[in-house]
Design a protein around this motif. Structure first.
Motif, short mmCIF file in Angstrom:
data_model
loop_
_atom_site.label_atom_id
_atom_site.label_comp_id
_atom_site.label_asym_id
_atom_site.label_seq_id
_atom_site.Cartn_x
_atom_site.Cartn_y
_atom_site.Cartn_z
N GLU A 76 87.60 -52.78 21.24
CA GLU A 76 86.49 -53.68 21.52
C GLU A 76 86.92 -54.83 22.44
OE1 GLU A 76 84.69 -55.08 17.94
OE2 GLU A 76 84.38 -53.05 17.11
N HIS A 77 86.03 -55.23 23.31
CA HIS A 77 86.20 -56.46 24.11
C HIS A 77 84.83 -56.88 24.58
CE1 HIS A 77 86.56 -54.33 28.25
NE2 HIS A 77 86.41 -53.36 27.37
N GLU A 78 84.76 -57.80 25.53
CA GLU A 78 83.47 -58.28 26.01
C GLU A 78 83.62 -58.82 27.42
OE1 GLU A 78 82.47 -61.21 23.06
OE2 GLU A 78 83.63 -62.78 24.04
N GLN A 79 82.49 -59.04 28.06
CA GLN A 79 82.47 -59.56 29.44
C GLN A 79 81.38 -60.61 29.54
OE1 GLN A 79 81.17 -56.83 32.52
NE2 GLN A 79 82.55 -57.74 34.03
N PRO A 80 81.71 -61.80 30.06
CA PRO A 80 80.68 -62.83 30.24
C PRO A 80 79.72 -62.47 31.36
CG PRO A 80 82.75 -63.57 31.18
CD PRO A 80 83.04 -62.27 30.50
N HIS A 81 78.45 -62.82 31.17
CA HIS A 81 77.43 -62.49 32.16
C HIS A 81 76.32 -63.53 32.17
CE1 HIS A 81 78.32 -58.65 34.01
NE2 HIS A 81 78.71 -58.18 32.85
N THR A 82 75.58 -63.54 33.26
CA THR A 82 74.23 -64.08 33.32
C THR A 82 73.31 -62.90 33.61
OG1 THR A 82 74.33 -64.47 35.70
CG2 THR A 82 75.10 -66.27 34.26
N ALA A 83 72.01 -63.14 33.56
CA ALA A 83 71.07 -62.06 33.89
C ALA A 83 71.33 -61.55 35.30
CB ALA A 83 69.64 -62.55 33.74
N ASP A 84 71.58 -62.47 36.23
CA ASP A 84 71.81 -62.05 37.62
C ASP A 84 73.05 -61.18 37.74
OD1 ASP A 84 69.56 -63.35 38.57
OD2 ASP A 84 70.66 -65.15 39.22
N SER A 85 74.14 -61.59 37.09
CA SER A 85 75.37 -60.81 37.24
C SER A 85 75.27 -59.46 36.53
CB SER A 85 76.58 -61.61 36.71
OG SER A 85 76.54 -61.75 35.30
N LEU A 86 74.55 -59.41 35.42
CA LEU A 86 74.39 -58.13 34.73
C LEU A 86 73.54 -57.16 35.56
CD1 LEU A 86 74.97 -56.36 32.33
CD2 LEU A 86 73.08 -57.45 31.11
N LEU A 87 72.50 -57.68 36.20
CA LEU A 87 71.70 -56.83 37.08
C LEU A 87 72.52 -56.36 38.27
CD1 LEU A 87 68.41 -58.89 36.96
CD2 LEU A 87 68.67 -56.54 36.14
N ALA A 88 73.36 -57.25 38.80
CA ALA A 88 74.22 -56.85 39.91
C ALA A 88 75.23 -55.79 39.47
CB ALA A 88 74.94 -58.08 40.47
N LEU A 89 75.76 -55.94 38.26
CA LEU A 89 76.67 -54.94 37.71
C LEU A 89 75.99 -53.58 37.61
CD1 LEU A 89 79.23 -53.97 36.19
CD2 LEU A 89 78.19 -54.89 34.10
N MET A 90 74.76 -53.57 37.11
CA MET A 90 74.03 -52.30 37.00
C MET A 90 73.90 -51.63 38.36
SD MET A 90 71.00 -53.08 34.30
CE MET A 90 71.36 -53.43 32.58
N GLY A 91 73.78 -52.44 39.40
CA GLY A 91 73.63 -51.90 40.74
C GLY A 91 74.87 -51.22 41.28
N THR A 92 76.02 -51.32 40.56
CA THR A 92 77.24 -50.63 40.99
C THR A 92 77.42 -49.28 40.32
OG1 THR A 92 78.72 -51.55 39.27
CG2 THR A 92 78.35 -52.88 41.27
N HIS A 93 76.47 -48.88 39.47
CA HIS A 93 76.59 -47.59 38.78
C HIS A 93 75.92 -46.49 39.59
CE1 HIS A 93 78.56 -48.86 35.08
NE2 HIS A 93 77.91 -50.00 35.23
N SER A 94 76.48 -45.31 39.48
CA SER A 94 76.13 -44.23 40.40
C SER A 94 74.66 -43.84 40.33
CB SER A 94 77.00 -43.01 40.14
OG SER A 94 76.80 -42.50 38.83
N GLN A 95 74.08 -43.86 39.14
CA GLN A 95 72.68 -43.44 39.05
C GLN A 95 71.77 -44.41 39.79
OE1 GLN A 95 71.61 -41.99 35.18
NE2 GLN A 95 69.41 -42.13 35.58
#
Length: 257
Positions: free
Chosen positions: A193-212
Motif C-alpha cells: 500500500e501507498h498513496e499519491q497526493p492530488h488535486t482534482a486537476d492533477s488527477l484528471l491530468a493523470l487519467m489523461g496519461t492512460h492508454s484507454q
C-alpha cells in the motif's frame, strides 16, 4: 484485448511522455525490494524492461542497483535519458531485448508486462537473466476498497488506472506457464500500500496519461473527463483541494531455473 488493440494502446504513451513522468506514481521501496527476491540491491545488475520514463529506474537506482533501462518508444526513452543521464539505456523490447546472454541479475517490469507478447518475451527474458535471478512485474492500482475511489472508477468507465479489484482478478488468473515451466519457478504475488497526493486537476491530468483515454475520440474523452470532474467536486474527500489517492502496488515474481 485483441492484438491490434494491445499494440495501439501500448504504443500510445510517447505522445504524453513528459506528463507521464510528472503525473504517474512511483513505486514503494518495499515493493521493489520484494521484486528482487531478497537480493541486496547494491551493485545488482537490474534490467528495467519497458522502462518508460524511468519511474522504476528511479526506485532501483535509489537502492543502489546498477540499472540498464530498455524501452521501445523513442519519446519515452528520451525523457528517461534526460532525467537519468548516468543510467545505461537501450532501445529495445521484451521480445528483442538486445543484451548478451546471462548479463543481468534481475529483470523488473513496471506497468509494462501486460503489453508484452509473452510467448516471445519469456524465452528472451530467460536468455538475458542469470540462473537464480528473479523476473518481476509491478503494477500500481487505485485502491477501490475506498468508497470514493470505487465511485471514481464507475464514473470513468474503467478508463483510468486499473482498480485494485480488477488488478487482483487479473493477477489471480496469471498463468505460471507463461513463464515456461522449465525456465522459471512458480509465480509468487504480493501487495504494497501507498498513496499519491492530488488535486482534482492533477488527477484528471493523470487519467489523461492512460492508454484507454489516449486512444479515445477527443469528444468522448472530454465528456468523460467533465463527468469525472463533476464527481470529484461533489465528493467530500476530494472537493476541498488537495487529497490523497490510495494506491496498492501489486507484484508478481518468478525465479529463473
Amino acid at each position: 484485448m485483441d492484438e491490434d488493440e494491445r499494440l495501439r494502446r501500448g504504443s500510445s504513451f510517447g505522445a504524453v511522455a513528459q506528463a507521464y513522468e510528472q503525473l504517474r506514481p512511483g513505486y514503494p521501496q518495499a515493493a521493489v525490494r520484494w521484486a528482487l527476491a531478497g537480493a541486496d540491491p547494491a551493485g545488482l545488475r537490474v534490467l528495467d524492461l519497458g522502462a518508460g520514463t524511468g519511474k522504476l529506474t528511479a526506485a532501483l537506482t535509489a537502492l543502489g542497483a546498477t540499472v540498464t533501462a530498455v524501452e521501445p518508444d523513442a519519446s519515452m526513452l528520451a525523457e528517461l535519458r534526460r532525467l537519468y543521464p548516468g543510467v545505461e539505456t537501450a532501445s529495445g523490447s521484451a521480445e528483442a531485448i538486445g543484451l548478451p546472454d546471462a548479463s543481468v541479475d534481475a529483470v523488473v517490469c513496471g506497468q509494462a508486462m501486460h503489453w508484452f507478447d509473452m510467448d516471445r518475451a519469456v524465452p528472451e527474458i530467460a536468455r538475458v537473466l542469470v540462473p537464480g535471478g528473479p523476473v518481476a512485474g509491478l503494477w500500481n492500482a487505485d485502491d477501490d476498497r475506498a468508497e470514493w475511489v470505487s465511485g471514481l472508477h464507475e464514473r470513468s468507465r474503467g478508463a483510468s488506472a486499473p482498480a485494485l479489484s480488477r488488478r487482483r482478478s487479473e493477477l489471480a488468473s496469471f498463468d505460471p506457464r507463461q513463464f515456461g515451466t522449465q525456465l522459471f519457478g512458480a509465480v509468487e504475488r504480493a501487495e504494497f500500500e501507498h498513496e499519491q497526493p492530488h488535486t482534482a486537476d492533477s488527477l484528471l491530468a493523470l487519467m489523461g496519461t492512460h492508454s484507454q483515454f489516449l486512444v479515445m475520440p477527443e469528444g468522448q474523452r472530454g465528456a468523460l473527463l467533465a463527468q469525472v470532474r463533476d464527481y470529484l467536486a461533489a465528493r467530500p474527500e476530494t472537493a476541498a483541494g488537495q487529497f490523497s489517492l490510495p494506491l496498492v502496488t501489486a507484484v508478481v515474481r518468478a525465479i529463473r531455473q
